[in-house]
Design a protein around this motif. Structure first.
Motif, PDB file in Angstrom:
ATOM      1  N   PHE A 124      -4.449  -6.026  -9.943  1.00  0.00           N
ATOM      2  CA  PHE A 124      -3.153  -5.917  -9.270  1.00  0.00           C
ATOM      3  C   PHE A 124      -2.022  -6.351 -10.200  1.00  0.00           C
ATOM      4  O   PHE A 124      -0.964  -5.707 -10.258  1.00  0.00           O
ATOM      5  N   TYR A 125      -2.238  -7.432 -10.936  1.00  0.00           N
ATOM      6  CA  TYR A 125      -1.175  -7.983 -11.775  1.00  0.00           C
ATOM      7  C   TYR A 125      -0.981  -7.183 -13.057  1.00  0.00           C
ATOM      8  O   TYR A 125       0.053  -7.305 -13.713  1.00  0.00           O
ATOM      9  N   GLU A 126      -1.960  -6.364 -13.396  1.00  0.00           N
ATOM     10  CA  GLU A 126      -1.755  -5.431 -14.503  1.00  0.00           C
ATOM     11  C   GLU A 126      -0.774  -4.335 -14.088  1.00  0.00           C
ATOM     12  O   GLU A 126       0.019  -3.851 -14.897  1.00  0.00           O
ATOM     13  N   LEU A 127      -0.817  -3.976 -12.804  1.00  0.00           N
ATOM     14  CA  LEU A 127       0.090  -2.943 -12.303  1.00  0.00           C
ATOM     15  C   LEU A 127       1.441  -3.525 -11.912  1.00  0.00           C
ATOM     16  O   LEU A 127       2.473  -2.854 -12.033  1.00  0.00           O
ATOM     17  N   TYR A 128       1.443  -4.771 -11.455  1.00  0.00           N
ATOM     18  CA  TYR A 128       2.674  -5.433 -11.013  1.00  0.00           C
ATOM     19  C   TYR A 128       2.838  -6.772 -11.733  1.00  0.00           C
ATOM     20  O   TYR A 128       2.669  -7.835 -11.132  1.00  0.00           O
ATOM     21  N   PRO A 129       3.153  -6.762 -13.006  1.00  0.00           N
ATOM     22  CA  PRO A 129       3.404  -8.025 -13.707  1.00  0.00           C
ATOM     23  C   PRO A 129       4.717  -8.627 -13.204  1.00  0.00           C
ATOM     24  O   PRO A 129       5.775  -8.026 -13.356  1.00  0.00           O
ATOM     25  N   ASP A 130       4.636  -9.782 -12.593  1.00  0.00           N
ATOM     26  CA  ASP A 130       5.807 -10.352 -11.936  1.00  0.00           C
ATOM     27  C   ASP A 130       5.656 -11.862 -11.919  1.00  0.00           C
ATOM     28  O   ASP A 130       4.700 -12.390 -11.366  1.00  0.00           O
ATOM     29  N   THR A 131       6.569 -12.573 -12.507  1.00  0.00           N
ATOM     30  CA  THR A 131       6.492 -14.026 -12.550  1.00  0.00           C
ATOM     31  C   THR A 131       7.566 -14.699 -11.707  1.00  0.00           C
ATOM     32  O   THR A 131       7.797 -15.900 -11.818  1.00  0.00           O
ATOM     33  N   SER A 132       8.240 -13.957 -10.840  1.00  0.00           N
ATOM     34  CA  SER A 132       9.274 -14.528  -9.987  1.00  0.00           C
ATOM     35  C   SER A 132       8.641 -15.404  -8.909  1.00  0.00           C
ATOM     36  O   SER A 132       7.445 -15.313  -8.631  1.00  0.00           O
ATOM     37  N   PRO A 133       9.420 -16.278  -8.254  1.00  0.00           N
ATOM     38  CA  PRO A 133       8.856 -17.122  -7.183  1.00  0.00           C
ATOM     39  C   PRO A 133       8.235 -16.322  -6.049  1.00  0.00           C
ATOM     40  O   PRO A 133       7.380 -16.817  -5.336  1.00  0.00           O
ATOM     41  N   GLU A 134       8.699 -15.089  -5.879  1.00  0.00           N
ATOM     42  CA  GLU A 134       8.135 -14.269  -4.807  1.00  0.00           C
ATOM     43  C   GLU A 134       6.897 -13.492  -5.253  1.00  0.00           C
ATOM     44  O   GLU A 134       6.404 -12.641  -4.525  1.00  0.00           O
ATOM     45  N   ALA A 135       6.394 -13.764  -6.448  1.00  0.00           N
ATOM     46  CA  ALA A 135       5.233 -13.039  -6.955  1.00  0.00           C
ATOM     47  C   ALA A 135       4.052 -13.207  -6.012  1.00  0.00           C
ATOM     48  O   ALA A 135       3.825 -14.263  -5.439  1.00  0.00           O
ATOM     49  N   ALA A 136       3.278 -12.155  -5.882  1.00  0.00           N
ATOM     50  CA  ALA A 136       2.200 -12.134  -4.894  1.00  0.00           C
ATOM     51  C   ALA A 136       1.089 -13.097  -5.243  1.00  0.00           C
ATOM     52  O   ALA A 136       0.613 -13.155  -6.369  1.00  0.00           O
ATOM     53  N   GLY A 137       0.637 -13.861  -4.239  1.00  0.00           N
ATOM     54  CA  GLY A 137      -0.604 -14.594  -4.346  1.00  0.00           C
ATOM     55  C   GLY A 137      -1.774 -13.643  -4.153  1.00  0.00           C
ATOM     56  O   GLY A 137      -1.604 -12.464  -3.824  1.00  0.00           O
ATOM     57  N   ALA A 138      -2.985 -14.159  -4.328  1.00  0.00           N
ATOM     58  CA  ALA A 138      -4.168 -13.309  -4.276  1.00  0.00           C
ATOM     59  C   ALA A 138      -4.338 -12.622  -2.922  1.00  0.00           C
ATOM     60  O   ALA A 138      -4.734 -11.458  -2.852  1.00  0.00           O
ATOM     61  N   LEU A 139      -4.034 -13.316  -1.822  1.00  0.00           N
ATOM     62  CA  LEU A 139      -4.265 -12.743  -0.495  1.00  0.00           C
ATOM     63  C   LEU A 139      -3.431 -11.488  -0.259  1.00  0.00           C
ATOM     64  O   LEU A 139      -3.930 -10.476   0.244  1.00  0.00           O
ATOM     65  N   ILE A 140      -2.157 -11.526  -0.609  1.00  0.00           N
ATOM     66  CA  ILE A 140      -1.308 -10.355  -0.395  1.00  0.00           C
ATOM     67  C   ILE A 140      -1.646  -9.271  -1.406  1.00  0.00           C
ATOM     68  O   ILE A 140      -1.511  -8.069  -1.120  1.00  0.00           O
ATOM     69  N   ALA A 141      -2.133  -9.647  -2.591  1.00  0.00           N
ATOM     70  CA  ALA A 141      -2.589  -8.655  -3.570  1.00  0.00           C
ATOM     71  C   ALA A 141      -3.805  -7.916  -3.035  1.00  0.00           C
ATOM     72  O   ALA A 141      -3.905  -6.690  -3.156  1.00  0.00           O
ATOM     73  N   TRP A 142      -4.736  -8.644  -2.437  1.00  0.00           N
ATOM     74  CA  TRP A 142      -5.897  -7.985  -1.814  1.00  0.00           C
ATOM     75  C   TRP A 142      -5.434  -7.025  -0.721  1.00  0.00           C
ATOM     76  O   TRP A 142      -5.960  -5.914  -0.592  1.00  0.00           O
ATOM     77  N   SER A 143      -4.453  -7.486   0.062  1.00  0.00           N
ATOM     78  CA  SER A 143      -3.934  -6.649   1.142  1.00  0.00           C
ATOM     79  C   SER A 143      -3.370  -5.345   0.603  1.00  0.00           C
ATOM     80  O   SER A 143      -3.557  -4.269   1.192  1.00  0.00           O
ATOM     81  N   TRP A 144      -2.669  -5.414  -0.530  1.00  0.00           N
ATOM     82  CA  TRP A 144      -2.119  -4.199  -1.140  1.00  0.00           C
ATOM     83  C   TRP A 144      -3.247  -3.243  -1.530  1.00  0.00           C
ATOM     84  O   TRP A 144      -3.160  -2.041  -1.268  1.00  0.00           O
ATOM     85  N   GLY A 145      -4.305  -3.750  -2.138  1.00  0.00           N
ATOM     86  CA  GLY A 145      -5.422  -2.901  -2.531  1.00  0.00           C
ATOM     87  C   GLY A 145      -6.106  -2.271  -1.337  1.00  0.00           C
ATOM     88  O   GLY A 145      -6.478  -1.093  -1.362  1.00  0.00           O
ATOM     89  N   LEU A 146      -6.265  -3.046  -0.263  1.00  0.00           N
ATOM     90  CA  LEU A 146      -6.876  -2.492   0.942  1.00  0.00           C
ATOM     91  C   LEU A 146      -6.009  -1.392   1.545  1.00  0.00           C
ATOM     92  O   LEU A 146      -6.531  -0.376   2.041  1.00  0.00           O
ATOM     93  N   SER A 147      -4.703  -1.562   1.492  1.00  0.00           N
ATOM     94  CA  SER A 147      -3.806  -0.519   2.015  1.00  0.00           C
ATOM     95  C   SER A 147      -3.930   0.777   1.229  1.00  0.00           C
ATOM     96  O   SER A 147      -3.789   1.871   1.780  1.00  0.00           O
ATOM     97  N   ARG A 148      -4.200   0.669  -0.066  1.00  0.00           N
ATOM     98  CA  ARG A 148      -4.395   1.891  -0.843  1.00  0.00           C
ATOM     99  C   ARG A 148      -5.704   2.581  -0.449  1.00  0.00           C
ATOM    100  O   ARG A 148      -5.798   3.799  -0.444  1.00  0.00           O
ATOM    101  N   ILE A 149      -6.731   1.800  -0.124  1.00  0.00           N
ATOM    102  CA  ILE A 149      -7.963   2.394   0.410  1.00  0.00           C
ATOM    103  C   ILE A 149      -7.665   3.111   1.715  1.00  0.00           C
ATOM    104  O   ILE A 149      -8.140   4.230   1.950  1.00  0.00           O
ATOM    105  N   MET A 150      -6.851   2.491   2.567  1.00  0.00           N
ATOM    106  CA  MET A 150      -6.478   3.145   3.823  1.00  0.00           C
ATOM    107  C   MET A 150      -5.700   4.423   3.560  1.00  0.00           C
ATOM    108  O   MET A 150      -5.850   5.416   4.294  1.00  0.00           O
ATOM    109  N   ASP A 151      -4.851   4.438   2.517  1.00  0.00           N
ATOM    110  CA  ASP A 151      -4.151   5.675   2.157  1.00  0.00           C
ATOM    111  C   ASP A 151      -5.140   6.801   1.882  1.00  0.00           C
ATOM    112  O   ASP A 151      -4.965   7.934   2.342  1.00  0.00           O
ATOM    113  N   VAL A 152      -6.180   6.493   1.107  1.00  0.00           N
ATOM    114  CA  VAL A 152      -7.176   7.506   0.755  1.00  0.00           C
ATOM    115  C   VAL A 152      -7.921   7.972   2.001  1.00  0.00           C
ATOM    116  O   VAL A 152      -8.101   9.180   2.223  1.00  0.00           O
ATOM    117  N   LEU A 153      -8.353   7.026   2.834  1.00  0.00           N
ATOM    118  CA  LEU A 153      -9.092   7.396   4.045  1.00  0.00           C
ATOM    119  C   LEU A 153      -8.237   8.262   4.969  1.00  0.00           C
ATOM    120  O   LEU A 153      -8.741   9.169   5.632  1.00  0.00           O
TER     121      LEU A 153
END
Length: 423
Positions: free
Chosen positions: A183-212
Motif C-alpha cells: 500500500f505504501y509503495e503506491l501511496y508514499p505519504d508521511t503526513s500526520p494523516e498517513a494511513a495506519g495498517a488497518l485503513i490500508a487493509w481496508s483500501w485493499g479489500l475495497s479494491r477486491i470488492m471493485d473486482v468482484l
C-alpha cells in the motif's frame, strides 16, 4: 484474461498543512461520500475538553441533531471523516487504474485472483485466493467471506472463502513497520494523516470488492460478501466493514481495544474493573504496532487523551449499520477488554435500534477458551444465523446480545444522549 475495470482520477492528497475544514473536505472526497444535500460547512471538532462519556453519534459537529435517515447518512460521513483524521489515517479513493486476472484451479475448487493497481508509473500487484464451497448442492455465483490473513471460524456451508493476505499489504510486525508494504509503495505519504495498517487493509479489500463487482470471472456474488478476522485482524475486519458499504456482513472476532472495545471504557476497565494493568489500552497499542495513524499517537500518549476524541468505537461499529454485524468475544483474556467490548457494543446497538434494525447487530461473549479458537458448541449457532441471513438469504433469527460474564453495564452512566427513532 486481463480485465481493465476503470480509470479514475486520484483523490488522495496531502492534507497535513491544511486547516481542519479543508482536511474534512479532502476526506469527504477520498471516502466517496454520497451526493446528498449534506451541510457544506463542517464545524471544527472540539478536542480541547476531555469527557469520559461516550460521544453522541446523533449530534453533528455543528450542534444540529440527526432527525432522519438522510441526516444519519450525512452524520455517518462526518464520523467517517473524523476517524480518518484523528485515528486511522486517510483512506484514498480508487487508484487511477485497476486490473485483475483470475486463474481458475484446474480441479474447479477455486482460483487465484491477482490485482494490479497503479497511479501513474507506480504500480503494485497482490493475489487473493478463492476457495469455492465443497458441496455439489451449491452452485455459483457464491456468497463469500473475505478472511484477513487466515480464517479462524468454521467454513460455512455454501460459502466461498477469499483469503486476503493483509500483512504483506501493510506490515504490522512492530512500530518499525510504519509505512512498509505494498500500500505504501503506491501511496508514499508521511503526513500526520498517513494511513495506519488497518485503513490500508481496508483500501485493499475495497479494491477486491471493485473486482468482484465489475467482473463475473471469479464466480462470487458481490452482493453477498462478508469480512472476518480475529484479534488484530478483528480490528481490521471492523474497519473494513465500516468503510465499505458493499460488505453485507462484518464479523469481528476477539478484537479488544482498537476493535469492538471503546477507548474510554478500556481505560476504566484497566484500572477500576481488574485493579491491575491487564487490559490493552490506546497508550499500549501505539507502543506496540502501527495499526493506527501517527495523529492518533497524540491522543494515546496523553493521560486520558482519548477522552478528547470526538468519537469512540461505538461509532465505528455504527458506521456498519444497518448492515449485518456480529461481534464474537472471549471472556478468557482480560487483555481483550471483555467488559469494555460488551459495554461499547451495548451503546453501538443504540445506533442500530435508531435505524429500526436492532437485530442486524449481534454480540456474543463466551466463556474462557483459547484465543481465536472458535467454540462451535457455544457460539456456532449464532455464527450460522448471521451467515444464513446476510450471505445465504435465509430467514434466520439474529436477535442475540449476550455475555456469559457476571458483570453488568449501566448504559446511563456512560451516555448523556438518547437514540432518536429514525425508522
Amino acid at each position: 484474461m486481463l480485465i481493465e475495470l476503470f480509470k479514475l482520477e486520484l483523490l488522495h492528497r496531502q492534507a497535513s498543512d491544511r486547516p481542519p475544514t479543508q482536511i474534512l473536505a479532502i476526506l469527504r472526497a477520498a471516502s466517496g461520500a454520497p451526493a446528498l444535500e449534506c451541510p457544506t460547512e463542517t464545524a471544527n471538532p472540539s478536542i480541547a475538553t476531555k469527557t469520559p462519556l461516550l460521544p453522541d453519534p446523533f449530534e453533528f459537529l455543528s450542534g444540529a441533531h440527526v432527525a432522519s435517515k438522510e441526516d444519519w447518512t450525512c452524520r455517518r460521513n462526518e464520523i467517517s471523516q473524523l476517524f480518518q483524521q484523528y485515528e486511522l489515517g486517510v483512506k484514498p479513493g480508487p487508484s487511477q487504474n485497476l486490473q485483475s486476472d483470475f486463474y481458475h484451479y484446474q480441479n474447479g475448487t477455486g482460483g487465484n485472483l491477482t490485482l494490479t493497481a497503479s497511479n501513474g508509473d507506480q504500480a503494485i500487484s497482490w493475489t487473493a485466493t478463492i476457495v469455492y464451497p465443497n458441496s455439489p448442492k451449491h452452485t455459483g455465483p457464491y456468497p463469500a467471506l473475505i478472511a484477513l490473513d487466515l480464517l479462524t471460524v468454521p467454513v460455512p456451508d455454501g460459502v466461498a472463502v477469499i483469503t486476503f493476505f493483509v500483512s504483506e499489504f501493510a506490515q504490522q510486525d512492530n512500530t518499525t513497520s510504519r509505512g512498509k508494504g505494498l500500500f505504501y509503495e503506491l501511496y508514499p505519504d508521511t503526513s500526520p494523516e498517513a494511513a495506519g495498517a488497518l485503513i490500508a487493509w481496508s483500501w485493499g479489500l475495497s479494491r477486491i470488492m471493485d473486482v468482484l463487482t465489475n467482473s463475473s470471472d471469479t464466480g462470487i456474488d458481490p452482493t453477498r460478501v462478508g469480512v472476518v478476522g480475529c484479534s488484530r485482524w478483528g480490528k481490521g475486519s471492523l474497519v473494513a466493514g465500516a468503510f465499505d458499504e458493499r460488505i453485507a456482513l462484518t464479523i469481528v472476532q476477539e478484537s479488544g481495544s482498537g476493535g469492538a472495545a471503546c477507548w474510554r471504557l478500556s481505560d476504566v476497565e484497566n484500572v477500576s474493573v481488574n485493579g491491575a494493568d491487564t487490559v490493552q489500552t490506546a497508550h499500549e497499542i501505539v507502543t506496540e504496532n502501527v495499526w493506527f495513524s501517527t495523529e492518533f499517537e497524540v491522543f494515546a500518549s496523553e493521560v486520558d487523551g482519548t477522552q478528547r476524541l470526538p468519537f469512540d468505537h461505538h461509532m465505528l461499529a455504527g458506521l456498519v449499520a444497518p448492515r449485518g454485524l456480529l461481534v464474537i468475544d472471549n471472556l478468557g483474556y482480560e487483555w481483550l477488554s471483555p467488559w469494555s467490548s460488551y459495554g461499547c457494543m451495548t451503546v453501538a446497538r443504540q445506533i442500530y435500534k435508531a435505524l429500526g434494525d436492532q437485530q442486524a447487530m449481534g454480540y456474543t461473549e463466551a466463556a474462557n477458551h483459547t484465543h481465536c479458537q472458535f467454540p462451535v458448541e457455544d457460539q456456532g449457532a449464532e455464527l450460522d444465523a448471521f451467515v444464513g441471513k446476510y450471505l445465504l438469504g435465509e430467514q434466520s433469527q439474529t436477535d442475540v446480545f449476550r455475555t456469559e460474564a457476571n458483570f453488568t453495564f449501566d448504559i446511563a452512566m456512560w451516555i448523556d444522549w438518547e437514540a432518536p427513532d429514525l425508522s
